[in-house]
Design a protein around this motif. Structure first.
Motif, PDB file in Angstrom:
ATOM      1  N   TYR A 109      11.024 -18.664 -28.238  1.00  0.00           N
ATOM      2  CA  TYR A 109       9.823 -19.200 -28.878  1.00  0.00           C
ATOM      3  C   TYR A 109       9.460 -18.423 -30.142  1.00  0.00           C
ATOM      4  O   TYR A 109       9.157 -19.004 -31.183  1.00  0.00           O
ATOM      5  CB  TYR A 109       8.676 -19.159 -27.877  1.00  0.00           C
ATOM      6  N   ALA A 110       9.495 -17.117 -30.061  1.00  0.00           N
ATOM      7  CA  ALA A 110       9.035 -16.289 -31.181  1.00  0.00           C
ATOM      8  C   ALA A 110       9.985 -16.344 -32.371  1.00  0.00           C
ATOM      9  O   ALA A 110       9.552 -16.384 -33.528  1.00  0.00           O
ATOM     10  CB  ALA A 110       8.839 -14.845 -30.731  1.00  0.00           C
ATOM     11  N   SER A 111      11.286 -16.351 -32.107  1.00  0.00           N
ATOM     12  CA  SER A 111      12.252 -16.364 -33.207  1.00  0.00           C
ATOM     13  C   SER A 111      12.575 -17.780 -33.686  1.00  0.00           C
ATOM     14  O   SER A 111      13.270 -17.945 -34.694  1.00  0.00           O
ATOM     15  CB  SER A 111      13.542 -15.660 -32.789  1.00  0.00           C
ATOM     16  N   GLY A 112      12.104 -18.800 -32.942  1.00  0.00           N
ATOM     17  CA  GLY A 112      12.352 -20.174 -33.352  1.00  0.00           C
ATOM     18  C   GLY A 112      13.797 -20.594 -33.246  1.00  0.00           C
ATOM     19  O   GLY A 112      14.281 -21.375 -34.072  1.00  0.00           O
ATOM     20  N   THR A 113      14.498 -20.108 -32.216  1.00  0.00           N
ATOM     21  CA  THR A 113      15.917 -20.403 -32.077  1.00  0.00           C
ATOM     22  C   THR A 113      16.243 -21.050 -30.729  1.00  0.00           C
ATOM     23  O   THR A 113      15.526 -20.863 -29.741  1.00  0.00           O
ATOM     24  CB  THR A 113      16.773 -19.139 -32.231  1.00  0.00           C
ATOM     25  N   VAL A 114      17.347 -21.796 -30.726  1.00  0.00           N
ATOM     26  CA  VAL A 114      17.951 -22.345 -29.509  1.00  0.00           C
ATOM     27  C   VAL A 114      19.344 -21.729 -29.418  1.00  0.00           C
ATOM     28  O   VAL A 114      20.123 -21.809 -30.369  1.00  0.00           O
ATOM     29  CB  VAL A 114      18.027 -23.879 -29.557  1.00  0.00           C
ATOM     30  N   VAL A 115      19.658 -21.114 -28.275  1.00  0.00           N
ATOM     31  CA  VAL A 115      20.831 -20.256 -28.173  1.00  0.00           C
ATOM     32  C   VAL A 115      21.726 -20.704 -27.025  1.00  0.00           C
ATOM     33  O   VAL A 115      21.251 -21.180 -25.986  1.00  0.00           O
ATOM     34  CB  VAL A 115      20.411 -18.787 -27.967  1.00  0.00           C
ATOM     35  N   GLU A 116      23.038 -20.504 -27.219  1.00  0.00           N
ATOM     36  CA  GLU A 116      24.059 -20.819 -26.218  1.00  0.00           C
ATOM     37  C   GLU A 116      24.925 -19.587 -25.999  1.00  0.00           C
ATOM     38  O   GLU A 116      25.244 -18.877 -26.956  1.00  0.00           O
ATOM     39  CB  GLU A 116      24.909 -21.979 -26.721  1.00  0.00           C
ATOM     40  N   GLU A 117      25.297 -19.338 -24.740  1.00  0.00           N
ATOM     41  CA  GLU A 117      26.174 -18.211 -24.448  1.00  0.00           C
ATOM     42  C   GLU A 117      27.079 -18.568 -23.276  1.00  0.00           C
ATOM     43  O   GLU A 117      26.605 -19.120 -22.274  1.00  0.00           O
ATOM     44  CB  GLU A 117      25.367 -16.961 -24.111  1.00  0.00           C
ATOM     45  N   PRO A 118      28.389 -18.268 -23.343  1.00  0.00           N
ATOM     46  CA  PRO A 118      29.283 -18.566 -22.228  1.00  0.00           C
ATOM     47  C   PRO A 118      28.877 -17.827 -20.954  1.00  0.00           C
ATOM     48  O   PRO A 118      28.530 -16.641 -20.995  1.00  0.00           O
ATOM     49  CB  PRO A 118      30.651 -18.087 -22.724  1.00  0.00           C
ATOM     50  N   ILE A 119      28.911 -18.520 -19.831  1.00  0.00           N
ATOM     51  CA  ILE A 119      28.603 -17.894 -18.545  1.00  0.00           C
ATOM     52  C   ILE A 119      29.586 -16.773 -18.244  1.00  0.00           C
ATOM     53  O   ILE A 119      29.218 -15.732 -17.692  1.00  0.00           O
ATOM     54  CB  ILE A 119      28.618 -18.947 -17.423  1.00  0.00           C
ATOM     55  N   ALA A 120      30.841 -16.984 -18.624  1.00  0.00           N
ATOM     56  CA  ALA A 120      31.878 -15.991 -18.328  1.00  0.00           C
ATOM     57  C   ALA A 120      31.772 -14.747 -19.189  1.00  0.00           C
ATOM     58  O   ALA A 120      32.480 -13.768 -18.962  1.00  0.00           O
ATOM     59  CB  ALA A 120      33.255 -16.627 -18.510  1.00  0.00           C
ATOM     60  N   GLY A 121      30.869 -14.770 -20.175  1.00  0.00           N
ATOM     61  CA  GLY A 121      30.710 -13.645 -21.071  1.00  0.00           C
ATOM     62  C   GLY A 121      31.228 -13.966 -22.453  1.00  0.00           C
ATOM     63  O   GLY A 121      32.106 -14.812 -22.621  1.00  0.00           O
ATOM     64  N   GLY A 122      30.667 -13.319 -23.435  1.00  0.00           N
ATOM     65  CA  GLY A 122      31.045 -13.570 -24.813  1.00  0.00           C
ATOM     66  C   GLY A 122      29.829 -13.551 -25.701  1.00  0.00           C
ATOM     67  O   GLY A 122      28.711 -13.255 -25.256  1.00  0.00           O
ATOM     68  N   SER A 123      30.023 -13.890 -26.948  1.00  0.00           N
ATOM     69  CA  SER A 123      28.948 -13.808 -27.930  1.00  0.00           C
ATOM     70  C   SER A 123      28.005 -15.010 -27.832  1.00  0.00           C
ATOM     71  O   SER A 123      28.451 -16.148 -27.626  1.00  0.00           O
ATOM     72  CB  SER A 123      29.530 -13.746 -29.342  1.00  0.00           C
ATOM     73  N   ALA A 124      26.721 -14.736 -27.991  1.00  0.00           N
ATOM     74  CA  ALA A 124      25.734 -15.809 -28.061  1.00  0.00           C
ATOM     75  C   ALA A 124      25.843 -16.514 -29.403  1.00  0.00           C
ATOM     76  O   ALA A 124      26.148 -15.898 -30.428  1.00  0.00           O
ATOM     77  CB  ALA A 124      24.338 -15.237 -27.870  1.00  0.00           C
ATOM     78  N   VAL A 125      25.609 -17.821 -29.395  1.00  0.00           N
ATOM     79  CA  VAL A 125      25.684 -18.650 -30.595  1.00  0.00           C
ATOM     80  C   VAL A 125      24.336 -19.333 -30.790  1.00  0.00           C
ATOM     81  O   VAL A 125      23.789 -19.922 -29.851  1.00  0.00           O
ATOM     82  CB  VAL A 125      26.790 -19.712 -30.473  1.00  0.00           C
ATOM     83  N   THR A 126      23.783 -19.233 -31.990  1.00  0.00           N
ATOM     84  CA  THR A 126      22.536 -19.926 -32.302  1.00  0.00           C
ATOM     85  C   THR A 126      22.845 -21.373 -32.656  1.00  0.00           C
ATOM     86  O   THR A 126      23.539 -21.646 -33.635  1.00  0.00           O
ATOM     87  CB  THR A 126      21.811 -19.243 -33.469  1.00  0.00           C
TER      88      THR A 126
END
Length: 199
Positions: A109-126
């Motif tokens: 909410y504060a940063s105004g972003t929607v984020v995705e991240e693999p369950i298996a681990g890895g980098s988050a993607v905006t």
């Protein structure tokens, strides 16, 4: 609580909980946050089991192996059998959480972003930035959907990323969101309406 899809008398699954958040369900149990704990209870009701303790729970999801929740600044997880929690990701004001077979999705909410991240681990993607108070989130096989409470709008974007599509605007503080095969549904916090539009 639970009730049959066709209606009827509600059944209490767990009682004496303080501000319970959730639930999320699998084939056998319902999972929820309350009293600074993440807990589980059989779908038929009974004594609840504390899986782990946490600072708070804003939203909660479950898959075959883990329960995931947002605390306000983190996304955390614990095994469905219980144990020590682990932080999956951090943010500014993490609100709602969605999950599919591959990824976790959340709104900050504060940063105004929607984020995705693999369950298996890895980098988050905006997936989306510069949003007006993103809060509710849902996912289907191809897209991520969210509500912008401050911006009064509902959006979607492909799971693979891209340019967000506006599904609705001029809404009264849209918050909760859900999807089915053909439509998107959301609640408007300031005008008390439940809304829908085709995907």
């Amino acid at each position: 609580m639970k009730v049959a899809l066709g209606g009827g008398a509600p059944v209490t699954l767990a009682s004496n909980q303080q501000n319970p958040v959730g639930p999320a369900v699998d084939d056998t149990r319902a999972y929820f946050g309350a009293f600074g704990n993440v807990s589980a209870v059989a779908l038929g009701g009974g004594t609840s089991t504390i899986l782990t303790t946490t600072s708070s729970v804003n939203d909660l999801m479950v898959d075959a192996t883990n329960v995931y929740w947002t605390t306000g600044t983190t996304v955390s997880k614990v095994a469905v059998t219980g144990g020590a929690p682990a932080i999956v990701a951090s943010g500014s004001q993490v609100e709602a959480l969605a999950i599919d077979a591959t990824n976790l999705y959340w709104t900050d909410y504060a940063s105004g972003t929607v984020v995705e991240e693999p369950i298996a681990g890895g980098s988050a993607v905006t997936l989306a930035s510069n949003q007006g108070g993103p809060i509710g989130i849902a996912v289907d096989a191809t897209s991520v959907y969210w509500t912008n409470r401050d911006g009064g709008a509902v959006f979607k974007v492909a799971i693979t990323g891209g340019t967000p599509t506006t599904l609705a605007f001029g809404q009264g503080g849209p918050t909760g969101i859900a999807v089915d095969a053909t439509n998107v549904y959301w609640t408007n916090n300031t005008d008390g309406r439940v809304m829908t539009t085709p995907k």
